[in-house]
Design a protein around this motif. Structure first.
Motif, PDB file in Angstrom:
ATOM      1  N   ALA A  57       8.404 -51.850 -91.996  1.00 17.34           N
ATOM      2  CA  ALA A  57       7.564 -51.701 -93.188  1.00 17.34           C
ATOM      3  C   ALA A  57       8.399 -51.827 -94.458  1.00 17.34           C
ATOM      4  O   ALA A  57       8.026 -52.535 -95.393  1.00 17.34           O
ATOM      5  CB  ALA A  57       6.848 -50.354 -93.152  1.00 17.34           C
ATOM      6  N   LEU A  58       9.550 -51.149 -94.451  1.00 13.58           N
ATOM      7  CA  LEU A  58      10.416 -51.207 -95.641  1.00 13.58           C
ATOM      8  C   LEU A  58      10.952 -52.618 -95.850  1.00 13.58           C
ATOM      9  O   LEU A  58      10.948 -53.148 -96.957  1.00 13.58           O
ATOM     10  CB  LEU A  58      11.596 -50.249 -95.479  1.00 13.58           C
ATOM     11  N   TYR A  59      11.385 -53.217 -94.745  1.00 18.34           N
ATOM     12  CA  TYR A  59      12.004 -54.540 -94.806  1.00 18.34           C
ATOM     13  C   TYR A  59      11.012 -55.569 -95.330  1.00 18.34           C
ATOM     14  O   TYR A  59      11.312 -56.351 -96.231  1.00 18.34           O
ATOM     15  CB  TYR A  59      12.486 -54.914 -93.406  1.00 18.34           C
ATOM     16  N   ASN A  60       9.801 -55.530 -94.783  1.00 23.19           N
ATOM     17  CA  ASN A  60       8.769 -56.481 -95.218  1.00 23.19           C
ATOM     18  C   ASN A  60       8.338 -56.218 -96.651  1.00 23.19           C
ATOM     19  O   ASN A  60       8.154 -57.152 -97.425  1.00 23.19           O
ATOM     20  CB  ASN A  60       7.541 -56.397 -94.315  1.00 23.19           C
ATOM     21  N   SER A  61       8.167 -54.942 -96.970  1.00 27.42           N
ATOM     22  CA  SER A  61       7.675 -54.645 -98.314  1.00 27.42           C
ATOM     23  C   SER A  61       8.722 -55.067 -99.339  1.00 27.42           C
ATOM     24  O   SER A  61       8.380 -55.452-100.446  1.00 27.42           O
ATOM     25  CB  SER A  61       7.315 -53.171 -98.448  1.00 27.42           C
ATOM     26  N   LEU A  62       9.999 -55.006 -98.957  1.00 29.13           N
ATOM     27  CA  LEU A  62      11.029 -55.427 -99.909  1.00 29.13           C
ATOM     28  C   LEU A  62      10.977 -56.929-100.139  1.00 29.13           C
ATOM     29  O   LEU A  62      11.269 -57.412-101.228  1.00 29.13           O
ATOM     30  CB  LEU A  62      12.407 -55.023 -99.406  1.00 29.13           C
ATOM     31  N   LYS A  63      10.581 -57.653 -99.104  1.00 22.05           N
ATOM     32  CA  LYS A  63      10.433 -59.105 -99.277  1.00 22.05           C
ATOM     33  C   LYS A  63       9.328 -59.390-100.289  1.00 22.05           C
ATOM     34  O   LYS A  63       9.471 -60.229-101.164  1.00 22.05           O
ATOM     35  CB  LYS A  63      10.076 -59.756 -97.936  1.00 22.05           C
ATOM     36  N   GLU A  64       8.204 -58.641-100.116  1.00 22.47           N
ATOM     37  CA  GLU A  64       7.100 -58.828-101.063  1.00 22.47           C
ATOM     38  C   GLU A  64       7.489 -58.337-102.458  1.00 22.47           C
ATOM     39  O   GLU A  64       6.936 -58.784-103.449  1.00 22.47           O
ATOM     40  CB  GLU A  64       5.873 -58.019-100.609  1.00 22.47           C
ATOM     41  N   ARG A  65       8.410 -57.397-102.472  1.00 22.23           N
ATOM     42  CA  ARG A  65       8.718 -56.754-103.737  1.00 22.23           C
ATOM     43  C   ARG A  65       9.937 -57.335-104.421  1.00 22.23           C
ATOM     44  O   ARG A  65      10.479 -56.713-105.328  1.00 22.23           O
ATOM     45  CB  ARG A  65       8.939 -55.268-103.484  1.00 22.23           C
ATOM     46  N   LYS A  66      10.374 -58.510-104.001  1.00 22.43           N
ATOM     47  CA  LYS A  66      11.600 -59.022-104.617  1.00 22.43           C
ATOM     48  C   LYS A  66      11.409 -59.249-106.113  1.00 22.43           C
ATOM     49  O   LYS A  66      12.330 -59.024-106.894  1.00 22.43           O
ATOM     50  CB  LYS A  66      12.058 -60.303-103.924  1.00 22.43           C
ATOM     51  N   TYR A  67      10.189 -59.635-106.531  1.00 18.96           N
ATOM     52  CA  TYR A  67       9.935 -59.799-107.970  1.00 18.96           C
ATOM     53  C   TYR A  67       9.976 -58.454-108.671  1.00 18.96           C
ATOM     54  O   TYR A  67      10.511 -58.330-109.765  1.00 18.96           O
ATOM     55  CB  TYR A  67       8.581 -60.468-108.214  1.00 18.96           C
ATOM     56  N   ASP A  68       9.375 -57.449-107.997  1.00 22.51           N
ATOM     57  CA  ASP A  68       9.409 -56.105-108.581  1.00 22.51           C
ATOM     58  C   ASP A  68      10.845 -55.663-108.816  1.00 22.51           C
ATOM     59  O   ASP A  68      11.185 -55.128-109.868  1.00 22.51           O
ATOM     60  CB  ASP A  68       8.729 -55.098-107.635  1.00 22.51           C
ATOM     61  N   LEU A  69      11.682 -55.896-107.795  1.00 16.00           N
ATOM     62  CA  LEU A  69      13.070 -55.454-107.906  1.00 16.00           C
ATOM     63  C   LEU A  69      13.781 -56.194-109.025  1.00 16.00           C
ATOM     64  O   LEU A  69      14.513 -55.597-109.820  1.00 16.00           O
ATOM     65  CB  LEU A  69      13.800 -55.680-106.572  1.00 16.00           C
ATOM     66  N   ALA A  70      13.539 -57.513-109.092  1.00 14.48           N
ATOM     67  CA  ALA A  70      14.200 -58.315-110.123  1.00 14.48           C
ATOM     68  C   ALA A  70      13.745 -57.874-111.510  1.00 14.48           C
ATOM     69  O   ALA A  70      14.552 -57.742-112.427  1.00 14.48           O
ATOM     70  CB  ALA A  70      13.892 -59.786-109.903  1.00 14.48           C
ATOM     71  N   ILE A  71      12.440 -57.616-111.629  1.00 12.90           N
ATOM     72  CA  ILE A  71      11.919 -57.225-112.934  1.00 12.90           C
ATOM     73  C   ILE A  71      12.465 -55.858-113.339  1.00 12.90           C
ATOM     74  O   ILE A  71      12.766 -55.605-114.516  1.00 12.90           O
ATOM     75  CB  ILE A  71      10.368 -57.238-112.905  1.00 12.90           C
ATOM     76  N   MET A  72      12.631 -54.982-112.336  1.00 16.85           N
ATOM     77  CA  MET A  72      13.208 -53.669-112.644  1.00 16.85           C
ATOM     78  C   MET A  72      14.642 -53.816-113.145  1.00 16.85           C
ATOM     79  O   MET A  72      15.055 -53.118-114.066  1.00 16.85           O
ATOM     80  CB  MET A  72      13.179 -52.784-111.399  1.00 16.85           C
ATOM     81  N   ARG A  73      15.365 -54.737-112.506  1.00 13.94           N
ATOM     82  CA  ARG A  73      16.736 -54.983-112.991  1.00 13.94           C
ATOM     83  C   ARG A  73      16.696 -55.509-114.413  1.00 13.94           C
ATOM     84  O   ARG A  73      17.511 -55.142-115.252  1.00 13.94           O
ATOM     85  CB  ARG A  73      17.463 -55.980-112.088  1.00 13.94           C
ATOM     86  N   SER A  74      15.750 -56.406-114.714  1.00  9.92           N
ATOM     87  CA  SER A  74      15.687 -56.980-116.056  1.00  9.92           C
ATOM     88  C   SER A  74      15.367 -55.901-117.086  1.00  9.92           C
ATOM     89  O   SER A  74      15.689 -56.035-118.250  1.00  9.92           O
ATOM     90  CB  SER A  74      14.648 -58.105-116.110  1.00  9.92           C
ATOM     91  N   MET A  75      14.735 -54.815-116.620  1.00  8.54           N
ATOM     92  CA  MET A  75      14.413 -53.736-117.548  1.00  8.54           C
ATOM     93  C   MET A  75      15.551 -52.738-117.653  1.00  8.54           C
ATOM     94  O   MET A  75      15.396 -51.686-118.280  1.00  8.54           O
ATOM     95  CB  MET A  75      13.142 -53.013-117.096  1.00  8.54           C
ATOM     96  N   GLY A  76      16.671 -53.034-117.009  1.00  5.63           N
ATOM     97  CA  GLY A  76      17.838 -52.183-117.201  1.00  5.63           C
ATOM     98  C   GLY A  76      18.204 -51.311-116.011  1.00  5.63           C
ATOM     99  O   GLY A  76      19.128 -50.513-116.107  1.00  5.63           O
ATOM    100  N   ALA A  77      17.466 -51.455-114.877  1.00  8.08           N
ATOM    101  CA  ALA A  77      17.821 -50.653-113.707  1.00  8.08           C
ATOM    102  C   ALA A  77      19.118 -51.189-113.105  1.00  8.08           C
ATOM    103  O   ALA A  77      19.303 -52.397-113.007  1.00  8.08           O
ATOM    104  CB  ALA A  77      16.709 -50.713-112.678  1.00  8.08           C
TER     105      ALA A  77
END
Lengths: 207, 409
Positions: free
Chosen positions: B298-318
């Motif tokens: 579940a985590l592994y798959n959701s991270l695939k779907e969430r790669k944009y979320d992760l990238a956008i979070m990084r762009s916001m300074g995370a």
């Protein structure tokens, strides 16, 4: 506000060399270029999403090259707001939570009043607690713009903000971006291949 | 906004996935909890009830049955032994003390034990009300018996042959309740106690017949030497450590009796039951491993779907590490909720078991104890959660934000 010199970036064999830039505080710049010309790469270099191999980038009096990765992350969070072609809102969160995320991730004070003001100014106040999937495309874009403004950045970087829009909406979005930039005296840098934007900006660079 | 709201929002956005993972892990944890709680209580009960009794001597048969019958009172007697033989044995120099037991009857499923006051004293039994039995056909009842059967001082009843409710009733001889014992959390709570003579009288032995001879070593008020009298068994305490070696062998080879050690037989019983418990444990571990796998996927798959979320979070300074923390926390909170659900489920299941299953009721099992192992379960599953989220969080760590946000990631 932004100045670069001798900036190059290498993708394996392909080397992109960029002209030197100089943007004063509150001034805007349009980076025009076809796809593959390196305008997104330049935008990401300016925003610290990508680090260059050569040349220097000075943003807000800071030599970006000299920052460590975590310093760069926090610098980006405080000084730069990004607007992408796709809104990339986080669908697990509400509108309000999406906006709260920006100060949280960059360790800035979380100020709900500022969110209310932004939503008011962008006329989406009634969508405050909506889920992302309940928003229209235009509303979602406004939320994305609000998110970029959360930390009152000195620099707004927009990547193809208008290319998927019709003429009316294209003009509306550019008006909006120029307007929000003026609130905060931010410098707006837009990377696009959209020729319609040509006569809206004085400073232009063709890549 | 904080990291807990963030990870909770992600879990809430996939209620079915999250629910399935929590239920799956919870089931595995619940089975382990039940087994641990049962094991813990059974072991404690067995220890409490067999404490201080070194040897049980009875008629030949199954040694395990001898122990189950005479110490835990959950099996039928192996047969009778001659009182004469028992007397002889009680006089052996290796025996510190011996308590006679006369079993075989019950009332409403609760066993009637014919013995002496020494038996009660051995378990530290005290009276809550009334008096100790003095004459034949007078009884004192254990706390649980009095409570369940609504017996009071002065109540009377007829005993039944055997241990089951359908057994035939002994007519004619009625028992009278003289006293009620305080709760002792030992087997005494479940027993109806009287003297040995009462048991004989109910079984129509000619108890009136008195034979001359020296006073009985075992049973007060009786003369030894009557060759017709029988009892069920003797509980024996060794005089010294040598007795542990000599006495059982002497009894088993030189007399018609059989000696069984409670410690040895209960250990044997546990090793037999242990196979069942181990099988259940193995089953639980399989469920837990599957749930861990499910959480990982579940985590592994959701991270695939969430790669944009992760990238956008990084762009916001995370920073990279704060994304890793978010993913780890998600795995940890999933396993935490699953484990807590499982522990609660285990206790509830045991509660239902104790309320609805008569045997569990009689064994006085409880669901409202918490044992140290439950902390261990929690710690182990959190570790498991950490393990499940290591790879997904590594994935989050090395997200190439430029590639993803430029649209070719």
């Amino acid at each position: 506000m932004i100045s670069t010199s001798g900036l190059t970036y290498a993708y394996n064999e392909k080397i992109l060399a960029f002209p030197d830039l100089k943007i004063e505080s509150g001034n805007h710049l349009l980076l025009l270029g076809e796809s593959g010309s390196g305008k997104t790469t330049l935008l990401h270099l300016l925003g610290g999403l990508l680090r260059s191999q050569k040349g220097s980038i000075k943003v807000a009096n800071t030599d970006v090259q000299n920052l460590t990765q975590s310093e760069l992350d926090s610098f980006r969070g405080r000084h730069i707001g990004f607007i992408f072609q796709k809104n990339h809102l986080i669908s697990a969160l509400t509108v309000f939570q999406n906006l709260m995320l920006a100060p949280f991730l960059s360790h800035q004070p979380q100020n709900p009043n500022w969110i209310e003001q932004l939503l008011e100014k962008l006329s989406i106040a009634e969508k405050r607690n909506s889920q992302i999937k309940e928003l229209s495309h235009g509303q979602a874009q406004r939320v994305a713009i609000a998110r970029a403004l959360m930390n009152k950045p000195q620099i707004l970087l927009a990547d193809e903000p208008t290319s998927a829009l019709d003429d009316t909406n294209c003009n509306r979005v550019i008006d909006l971006l120029l307007e929000v930039a003026s609130w905060n005296q931010s410098s707006l840098v837009i990377a696009t291949h959209d020729q319609r934007l040509k006569n809206r900006f004085q400073n232009q660079i063709l890549l | 906004m904080n990291v807990f709201i963030l990870s909770w929002s992600y879990q809430k956005s996939k209620p079915l996935h999250t629910g399935l993972n929590i239920v799956l892990l919870g089931l595995g944890i619940a089975v382990i909890t039940i087994i641990l709680l049962l094991n813990d209580q059974l072991e404690k009960k067995i220890e409490d009830n067999s404490r201080g009794i070194d040897l049980v001597v009875g008629a030949k048969g199954s040694p395990l049955q001898l122990i189950l019958c005479n110490i835990f009172h959950i099996d039928f007697p192996t047969g009778n032994i001659k009182l004469q033989e028992a007397e002889k044995l009680a006089g052996n120099r290796l025996v510190k003390w011996a308590i006679p037991m006369a079993l075989g009857d019950s009332y409403m499923g609760y066993r009637i034990v014919g013995s002496t006051k020494n038996y009660v004293d051995h378990y530290g039994g005290e009276l809550a009300e009334g008096f100790w039995w003095q004459n034949d056909l007078e009884v004192c009842v254990g706390a649980a018996v009095a409570e369940r059967l609504q017996l009071q001082v002065g109540s009377s009843f007829h005993s039944m042959h055997g241990l089951t409710l359908e057994s035939s009733e002994h007519e004619g001889h009625g028992y009278v309740v003289k006293g009620i014992l305080k709760r002792s959390n030992t087997v005494l709570d479940q027993l109806i106690l009287t003297n040995v003579q009462s048991i004989w009288q109910v079984h129509d032995h000619d108890s009136a017949r008195q034979v001359d001879g020296p006073a009985s070593r075992l049973i007060p008020g009786l003369h030894s030497g009557d060759s017709t009298k029988e009892i069920t068994s003797l509980l024996i305490k060794y005089q010294n450590p040598i007795a542990a070696i000599q006495l059982p062998r002497f009894i088993n080879t030189q007399t018609p009796l059989q000696a069984a050690s409670p410690a040895f037989e209960t250990a044997r019983l546990f090793s037999i039951l242990g196979i069942g418990a181990e099988l259940m444990m193995g089953f639980a571990y399989v469920i837990i491993i599957i749930s861990a796998l499910s959480i990982f996927i579940a985590l592994y798959n959701s991270l695939k779907e969430r790669k944009y979320d992760l990238a956008i979070m990084r762009s916001m300074g995370a920073s990279k590490t704060s994304l890793v923390t978010t993913v780890l926390l998600e795995g940890l909170s999933l396993t935490f909720f699953g484990t807590v659900f499982g522990l609660v489920l285990g206790h509830i299941a045991l509660l239902l078991f104790t309320v609805f299953v008569a045997d569990a009721k009689q064994m006085e099992l409880t669901s409202s104890v918490f044992i140290a192992e439950e902390w261990l379960i929690l710690a182990a599953s959190l570790l498991l959660g950490l393990l499940c989220s290591v790879l997904p969080s590594w994935q989050a760590y090395r997200t190439d934000i430029h590639k993803i946000l430029a649209g070719n990631g």
